[in-house]
Design a protein around this motif. Structure first.
Motif, PDB file in Angstrom:
ATOM      1  N   LYS A 263       1.347  -1.305  -0.001  1.00 34.36           N
ATOM      2  CA  LYS A 263       0.121   0.093  -0.150  1.00 34.36           C
ATOM      3  C   LYS A 263       1.094   1.486  -0.234  1.00 34.36           C
ATOM      4  O   LYS A 263       1.984   1.153   1.057  1.00 34.36           O
ATOM      5  N   ILE A 264       0.603   1.792  -0.876  1.00 33.32           N
ATOM      6  CA  ILE A 264       1.474   3.193  -1.092  1.00 33.32           C
ATOM      7  C   ILE A 264       0.764   4.482  -0.821  1.00 33.32           C
ATOM      8  O   ILE A 264      -0.154   4.890  -1.303  1.00 33.32           O
ATOM      9  N   HIS A 265       1.189   5.015   0.606  1.00 32.82           N
ATOM     10  CA  HIS A 265       0.855   6.450   0.786  1.00 32.82           C
ATOM     11  C   HIS A 265       1.272   7.107   0.560  1.00 32.82           C
ATOM     12  O   HIS A 265       2.457   7.130   0.360  1.00 32.82           O
ATOM     13  N   HIS A 266       0.649   8.535  -0.448  1.00 32.18           N
ATOM     14  CA  HIS A 266       1.802  10.060  -0.382  1.00 32.18           C
ATOM     15  C   HIS A 266       1.748  10.275   1.060  1.00 32.18           C
ATOM     16  O   HIS A 266       0.537  10.698   0.968  1.00 32.18           O
ATOM     17  N   LEU A 267       2.545  11.135   0.807  1.00 33.04           N
ATOM     18  CA  LEU A 267       3.175  12.117   1.934  1.00 33.04           C
ATOM     19  C   LEU A 267       2.504  13.681   1.433  1.00 33.04           C
ATOM     20  O   LEU A 267       2.778  13.905   0.763  1.00 33.04           O
ATOM     21  N   SER A 268       2.591  13.905   2.752  1.00 36.20           N
ATOM     22  CA  SER A 268       2.039  14.909   3.108  1.00 36.20           C
ATOM     23  C   SER A 268       3.941  16.134   3.079  1.00 36.20           C
ATOM     24  O   SER A 268       4.122  15.449   3.650  1.00 36.20           O
ATOM     25  N   ALA A 269       3.782  16.993   2.786  1.00 36.46           N
ATOM     26  CA  ALA A 269       4.464  18.196   2.253  1.00 36.46           C
ATOM     27  C   ALA A 269       5.155  18.252   4.353  1.00 36.46           C
ATOM     28  O   ALA A 269       5.907  18.508   4.235  1.00 36.46           O
ATOM     29  N   ARG A 270       4.354  18.649   4.987  1.00 36.71           N
ATOM     30  CA  ARG A 270       4.134  18.919   6.544  1.00 36.71           C
ATOM     31  C   ARG A 270       4.361  17.941   7.082  1.00 36.71           C
ATOM     32  O   ARG A 270       4.182  16.577   7.359  1.00 36.71           O
ATOM     33  N   ARG A 271       6.364  18.664   8.117  1.00 36.55           N
ATOM     34  CA  ARG A 271       6.916  16.874   8.828  1.00 36.55           C
ATOM     35  C   ARG A 271       5.557  16.433   9.595  1.00 36.55           C
ATOM     36  O   ARG A 271       5.921  15.207   9.683  1.00 36.55           O
ATOM     37  N   THR A 272       4.797  17.645  10.771  1.00 32.94           N
ATOM     38  CA  THR A 272       3.889  16.693  11.254  1.00 32.94           C
ATOM     39  C   THR A 272       3.232  15.517  11.158  1.00 32.94           C
ATOM     40  O   THR A 272       2.651  14.777  11.760  1.00 32.94           O
ATOM     41  N   VAL A 273       2.917  15.768   9.576  1.00 34.02           N
ATOM     42  CA  VAL A 273       1.841  14.954   8.909  1.00 34.02           C
ATOM     43  C   VAL A 273       2.338  13.970   9.085  1.00 34.02           C
ATOM     44  O   VAL A 273       1.666  12.899   8.976  1.00 34.02           O
ATOM     45  N   ARG A 274       3.912  13.436   8.297  1.00 31.19           N
ATOM     46  CA  ARG A 274       4.588  13.046   7.934  1.00 31.19           C
ATOM     47  C   ARG A 274       4.893  11.871   9.144  1.00 31.19           C
ATOM     48  O   ARG A 274       5.482  10.699   9.218  1.00 31.19           O
ATOM     49  N   ARG A 275       5.445  12.761   9.685  1.00 26.57           N
ATOM     50  CA  ARG A 275       5.639  11.650  10.944  1.00 26.57           C
ATOM     51  C   ARG A 275       4.388  11.633  11.803  1.00 26.57           C
ATOM     52  O   ARG A 275       4.118   9.345  12.127  1.00 26.57           O
ATOM     53  N   ALA A 276       3.340  11.457  11.837  1.00 28.29           N
ATOM     54  CA  ALA A 276       1.518  10.622  12.809  1.00 28.29           C
ATOM     55  C   ALA A 276       1.674   9.790  11.641  1.00 28.29           C
ATOM     56  O   ALA A 276       1.467   8.483  11.559  1.00 28.29           O
ATOM     57  N   GLN A 277       1.849   9.431  10.159  1.00 26.73           N
ATOM     58  CA  GLN A 277       1.816   8.478   8.727  1.00 26.73           C
ATOM     59  C   GLN A 277       2.857   7.530   9.296  1.00 26.73           C
ATOM     60  O   GLN A 277       2.220   6.464   9.384  1.00 26.73           O
ATOM     61  N   LEU A 278       4.055   7.519   9.968  1.00 25.46           N
ATOM     62  CA  LEU A 278       4.494   6.811   9.773  1.00 25.46           C
ATOM     63  C   LEU A 278       4.253   5.865  11.326  1.00 25.46           C
ATOM     64  O   LEU A 278       4.136   5.162  11.852  1.00 25.46           O
ATOM     65  N   ARG A 279       3.731   7.110  12.257  1.00 22.45           N
ATOM     66  CA  ARG A 279       3.436   6.246  13.320  1.00 22.45           C
ATOM     67  C   ARG A 279       2.002   5.530  13.497  1.00 22.45           C
ATOM     68  O   ARG A 279       1.761   4.710  14.739  1.00 22.45           O
ATOM     69  N   GLU A 280       1.981   6.043  12.320  1.00 22.84           N
ATOM     70  CA  GLU A 280       0.436   5.374  12.221  1.00 22.84           C
ATOM     71  C   GLU A 280      -0.015   4.085  11.908  1.00 22.84           C
ATOM     72  O   GLU A 280       0.218   2.254  12.330  1.00 22.84           O
ATOM     73  N   ALA A 281       1.425   4.296  10.713  1.00 21.99           N
ATOM     74  CA  ALA A 281       2.161   2.546  10.272  1.00 21.99           C
ATOM     75  C   ALA A 281       2.805   1.847  11.238  1.00 21.99           C
ATOM     76  O   ALA A 281       2.402   0.567  11.580  1.00 21.99           O
ATOM     77  N   GLN A 282       3.718   1.500  12.510  1.00 23.22           N
ATOM     78  CA  GLN A 282       3.739   1.467  13.151  1.00 23.22           C
ATOM     79  C   GLN A 282       2.705   0.897  14.582  1.00 23.22           C
ATOM     80  O   GLN A 282       3.239  -0.568  15.078  1.00 23.22           O
ATOM     81  N   LEU A 283       2.332   1.479  14.968  1.00 20.74           N
ATOM     82  CA  LEU A 283       1.857   0.869  15.621  1.00 20.74           C
ATOM     83  C   LEU A 283      -0.287   0.122  14.881  1.00 20.74           C
ATOM     84  O   LEU A 283      -0.100  -1.190  15.344  1.00 20.74           O
ATOM     85  N   VAL A 284      -0.078   0.239  14.095  1.00 20.07           N
ATOM     86  CA  VAL A 284      -0.843  -1.114  12.673  1.00 20.07           C
ATOM     87  C   VAL A 284       0.079  -1.994  13.226  1.00 20.07           C
ATOM     88  O   VAL A 284      -0.674  -3.848  13.191  1.00 20.07           O
ATOM     89  N   ALA A 285       1.673  -2.117  12.153  1.00 20.42           N
ATOM     90  CA  ALA A 285       2.362  -3.324  12.522  1.00 20.42           C
ATOM     91  C   ALA A 285       2.200  -3.782  14.210  1.00 20.42           C
ATOM     92  O   ALA A 285       2.352  -5.644  14.033  1.00 20.42           O
ATOM     93  N   ARG A 286       1.828  -3.358  15.233  1.00 16.49           N
ATOM     94  CA  ARG A 286       1.800  -4.263  16.120  1.00 16.49           C
ATOM     95  C   ARG A 286       0.196  -4.651  16.927  1.00 16.49           C
ATOM     96  O   ARG A 286       0.428  -5.637  17.709  1.00 16.49           O
ATOM     97  N   ILE A 287      -0.484  -4.582  15.618  1.00 19.83           N
ATOM     98  CA  ILE A 287      -1.509  -5.670  15.939  1.00 19.83           C
ATOM     99  C   ILE A 287      -1.456  -7.409  15.229  1.00 19.83           C
ATOM    100  O   ILE A 287      -0.805  -7.280  14.062  1.00 19.83           O
ATOM    101  N   GLN A 288      -1.821  -7.951  16.043  1.00 17.01           N
ATOM    102  CA  GLN A 288      -1.948  -9.452  16.285  1.00 17.01           C
ATOM    103  C   GLN A 288      -2.743  -9.848  16.267  1.00 17.01           C
ATOM    104  O   GLN A 288      -3.663 -10.362  16.951  1.00 17.01           O
ATOM    105  N   SER A 289      -3.851 -10.622  15.285  1.00 18.28           N
ATOM    106  CA  SER A 289      -4.927 -10.584  15.195  1.00 18.28           C
ATOM    107  C   SER A 289      -4.727 -11.657  13.608  1.00 18.28           C
ATOM    108  O   SER A 289      -4.726 -10.804  12.313  1.00 18.28           O
TER     109      SER A 289
END
Length: 97
Positions: free
Chosen positions: A41-67
């Motif tokens: 899944k290719i997400h287009h990243l925002s030019a804003r650093r805060t949004v980019r950090r939030a997108q990466l953090r969301e990916a890290q959180l989803v990766a922790r889900i074990q189901s």
């Protein structure tokens, strides 16, 4: 920039586009190292650093889900223009109608 068939995202070869939407596109890929198909899944990243950090953090959180009801994330690839989530590929039918 979205990848095309026979291009690469990191070590993964893009085979074809599966679906797309407002946040990006999903591609069928191939991991030559482990000899398996993957969904990328290719997400287009925002030019804003805060949004980019939030997108990466969301990916890290989803990766922790074990189901068994949630696909597993195998890898995350960040580049200046996009964030690629490399996930387990589960063949099936399109859920959109």
């Amino acid at each position: 920039m979205a990848p095309e068939a026979d291009s690469r995202v990191g070590p993964y070869r893009i085979l074809r586009r599966i679906s797309g939407g407002g946040q990006g596109s999903v591609f069928l890929g191939y991991d030559r190292r482990l000899h398996r198909r993957v969904a990328i899944k290719i997400h287009h990243l925002s030019a804003r650093r805060t949004v980019r950090r939030a997108q990466l953090r969301e990916a890290q959180l989803v990766a922790r889900i074990q189901s068994s009801r949630v696909v597993q994330i195998h890898d995350v690839i960040a580049s200046p223009g996009y964030l690629a989530l490399v996930m387990e590929y589960v063949p099936g039918i399109d859920l959109e109608y």
